[in-house]
Design an enzyme around this catalytic site. Structure first.
Site, PDB file in Angstrom:
ATOM      1  N   ASP A  82       0.829  -1.204   0.000  1.00 57.36           N
ATOM      2  CA  ASP A  82       0.000   0.000   0.000  1.00 57.36           C
ATOM      3  C   ASP A  82       0.867   1.258   0.000  1.00 57.36           C
ATOM      4  OD1 ASP A  82      -2.562   1.148   0.046  1.00 57.36           O
ATOM      5  OD2 ASP A  82      -2.473   1.471   2.204  1.00 57.36           O
ATOM      6  N   SER A 205     -11.651   3.895   8.484  1.00 62.35           N
ATOM      7  CA  SER A 205     -11.952   3.747   9.909  1.00 62.35           C
ATOM      8  C   SER A 205     -12.913   4.836  10.379  1.00 62.35           C
ATOM      9  CB  SER A 205     -10.672   3.801  10.741  1.00 62.35           C
ATOM     10  OG  SER A 205      -9.898   2.642  10.551  1.00 62.35           O
ATOM     11  N   ASN A 225     -10.111   0.581   2.998  1.00 63.09           N
ATOM     12  CA  ASN A 225      -8.868   0.446   3.765  1.00 63.09           C
ATOM     13  C   ASN A 225      -9.149   0.754   5.233  1.00 63.09           C
ATOM     14  OD1 ASN A 225      -7.671  -0.022   1.310  1.00 63.09           O
ATOM     15  ND2 ASN A 225      -6.038   1.468   1.595  1.00 63.09           N
TER      16      ASN A 225
END
Length: 277
Positions: A82, A205, A225
């Site tokens: 990533d 998140s 993600n």
């Protein structure tokens, strides 16, 4: 099961209206917890090695570790590098066993982002490795502010770069510890009108669970993600262990108990956005 590339996972996710979690790895324990969660639920995941992880453990070791874990399960797992910021970083990931790499050219001009992304794609395709690109800048909580994705630039980037998945900026922010992100779903659907490739939301998140689920079912966002949310679980468990036993010093006794709580949290995350059963 042999590790799979990102395109394989995300193409299926888009067809069946669900999304896959890109789980940010920082070490062996969380990678193991994520893999166990995938194995128990039979829901595919993406193990991700970002810049922080690569600073702590060399990319060649991470590639082998991810492949080892993927090969222990019957559930498809993508081994993803990533936020590679250069061609060389992505090439190193390709040569280290990763099945997918992400080139982050979000701070570059559109022309340069396309040029480097397409160069990486040419190399990766020879190894059956997927490439994720990014257009628009996803900012950081208490850090650099986001720059939203331009729909016109998204169309040009998707068409000319050859990437397999495209990360976009639509209200998502890295390092959010609270679920307060306001995602522009209308903009996601406008981007869908100019490209059919799977879309990715970094900094997920901060997105409330119900909204992640809605987006996974109703749009072409096929990858969320997720890192900070899981770091909080890890950190809270370590604090609890040290608080309960002031004399504990064995590193393994401190860290091993985090595996189970991380696994339980991961199961909730991947079931929420995963395949409809």
């Amino acid at each position: 099961m042999t590790a799979v590339n990102l395109k394989t996972l995300l193409t299926k996710a888009n067809k069946q209206n669900y999304a896959v979690a890109g789980l940010v790895v920082l070490g062996w324990e969380d990678a193991l917890a994520f893999t166990q969660a995938a194995d128990e639920t039979k829901i595919p995941i993406i193990l991700q090695a970002g810049p922080s992880c690569r600073e702590n453990t060399h990319v060649t070791i991470l590639g082998k570790m991810f492949r080892h874990l993927a090969n222990q399960t019957t559930t498809p797992i993508c081994c993803h590098l990533d936020h590679g910021y250069t061609l060389d970083e992505c090439k190193e990931g390709i040569n280290s066993g990763f099945t997918s790499v992400m080139f982050d050219g979000s701070k570059l001009s559109l022309k340069k982002n396309i040029r480097i992304s397409s160069s990486i794609v040419k190399i990766a395709k020879n190894h059956n490795i997927s490439v994720e690109g990014e257009i628009g800048f996803v900012g950081y909580n208490n850090g650099k502010k986001s720059q939203g994705t331009s729909i016109d630039e998204a169309k040009i980037f998707a068409k000319n770069s050859g990437i397999d998945a495209m990360a976009i900026s639509v209200g998502n922010t890295h390092l959010q510890t609270k679920k307060i992100s306001s995602i522009d779903v209308k903009k996601i659907k406008m981007i869908e009108k100019v490209t059919k490739i799977p879309l990715v939301l970094h900094g997920s998140s901060g997105i409330p669970d119900h909204l992640r689920r809605k987006i996974s079912r109703e749009t072409n966002v096929a990858k969320f993600n997720i890192g900070t949310e899981l770091r909080v679980v890890f950190g809270n468990k370590v604090r609890q262990i040290l608080k309960n036993d002031h004399k504990i010093y064995d590193r393994l006794k401190i860290i091993k108990p985090t595996i189970n709580v991380m696994k339980k949290k991961t199961i909730k995350i991947i079931k929420n956005i995963g395949p409809v059963k």
